[in-house]
Write an enzyme that holds these catalytic residues in place. Structure first.
Site, mmCIF file in Angstrom:
data_model
loop_
_atom_site.group_PDB
_atom_site.id
_atom_site.type_symbol
_atom_site.label_atom_id
_atom_site.label_comp_id
_atom_site.label_asym_id
_atom_site.label_seq_id
_atom_site.Cartn_x
_atom_site.Cartn_y
_atom_site.Cartn_z
ATOM 1 N N LYS A 81 0.825 -1.209 0.000
ATOM 2 C CA LYS A 81 0.000 0.000 0.000
ATOM 3 C C LYS A 81 0.858 1.257 0.000
ATOM 4 C CE LYS A 81 -2.137 -0.997 3.823
ATOM 5 N NZ LYS A 81 -1.414 -2.240 4.129
ATOM 6 N N ARG B 244 -9.203 0.710 9.366
ATOM 7 C CA ARG B 244 -8.880 -0.694 9.602
ATOM 8 C C ARG B 244 -10.068 -1.479 10.151
ATOM 9 N NH1 ARG B 244 -3.209 -1.675 9.824
ATOM 10 N NH2 ARG B 244 -1.941 0.208 9.867
ATOM 11 N N ARG C 62 12.518 -7.489 4.823
ATOM 12 C CA ARG C 62 12.709 -6.107 4.380
ATOM 13 C C ARG C 62 13.518 -5.288 5.388
ATOM 14 N NH1 ARG C 62 6.464 -3.767 4.868
ATOM 15 N NH2 ARG C 62 6.348 -3.766 7.152
ATOM 16 N N ARG D 79 12.432 -2.748 11.041
ATOM 17 C CA ARG D 79 11.394 -2.456 12.025
ATOM 18 C C ARG D 79 11.318 -3.599 13.036
ATOM 19 N NH1 ARG D 79 6.002 -0.971 8.808
ATOM 20 N NH2 ARG D 79 5.204 -1.419 10.886
ATOM 21 N N ARG E 77 -0.507 -9.792 12.846
ATOM 22 C CA ARG E 77 -1.080 -8.665 12.120
ATOM 23 C C ARG E 77 -1.991 -9.136 10.986
ATOM 24 N NH1 ARG E 77 4.568 -6.061 11.061
ATOM 25 N NH2 ARG E 77 3.501 -4.802 9.480
#
Length: 217
Positions: free
Chosen positions: A13, A88, A127, A162, A173
């Site tokens: 996104k 959300r 990532r 992260r 998640r």
């Protein structure tokens, strides 16, 4: 043109919102980015959000809606916006409609990036990014040309990950998305503004699919 990009964390996104921002002059409104800025600043709301995000949970409606409301009052939003990471939940979708109505705005499209969950876990856990310029990399799909240097800004040993980009947290998640976020789609389908694209396709293909939706083709 005001749109929402939907999809689980890591679906792309943010990447697609950034492309639309640069190519169409729209403004990316990423609640995740705004919340992470608050975390980095060490504010009261930032500390609260940090604990929630590191646990792989979703931040409260009050935090998210408050951040977004302030951002929508900025003049650059008049050119059109892309909501990334919000709403959300069904409650947030209803709150967003009230918020936009009060500000004389409306949504034109809701676009969902559909993904394969196991492939997405691999995408997210690998990532990392440059702490200086934000350029993104991946352990398997996009390594820097020189191991210790950022390809874009040349910063040395500046890469970071992260803390919530681990398999357990990512699966939590994804579970949160299935349970709470995906069910808001019927809310927008009833309004006739939902479209879906393959979020696992190459970035350029995803971009072209989104552009076709926005152009009505």
């Amino acid at each position: 043109m005001n749109i929402i990009l939907l999809g689980p964390p890591g679906a792309g996104k943010g990447t697609q919102a950034s492309r639309l921002e640069h190519e169409r002059g729209m403004v990316q409104l990423s609640t995740g980015d705004m919340l992470r800025a608050a975390v980095a600043a060490g504010t009261d709301i930032g500390r609260t959000a940090k604990a929630v995000m590191e646990a792989g949970q979703l931040v409260s409606d009050e935090i998210v809606t408050g951040v977004l409301s302030e951002r929508l009052d900025q003049p650059d939003v008049e050119r059109g916006f892309i909501l990334d990471g919000y709403p959300r939940t069904a409650a947030q979708a209803e709150a967003l409609e009230r918020l936009l109505s009060a500000k004389g705005k409306q949504l034109d499209h809701v676009i969902e990036l559909a993904v394969d969950e196991e492939a997405l876990v691999d995408r997210i856990t690998g990532r990392f990014s440059c702490s200086k310029c934000g350029e993104g990399y991946h352990d398997r799909y996009k390594l820097p040309e020189v191991e210790t240097l950022c390809d874009v800004c040349g910063a040395e040993n500046s890469f970071k990950r992260r803390p919530d980009d681990n398999a357990e947290t990512v699966r939590n998640r994804l579970g949160e998305y299935r349970a709470k976020t995906a069910p808001i789609l019927p809310y927008y389908e009833a309004k006739g503004i939902v479209s879906r694209v393959d979020g696992m396709a190459p970035i350029g293909d995803v971009s072209r699919s989104i552009e076709a939706i926005l152009d009505g083709s």
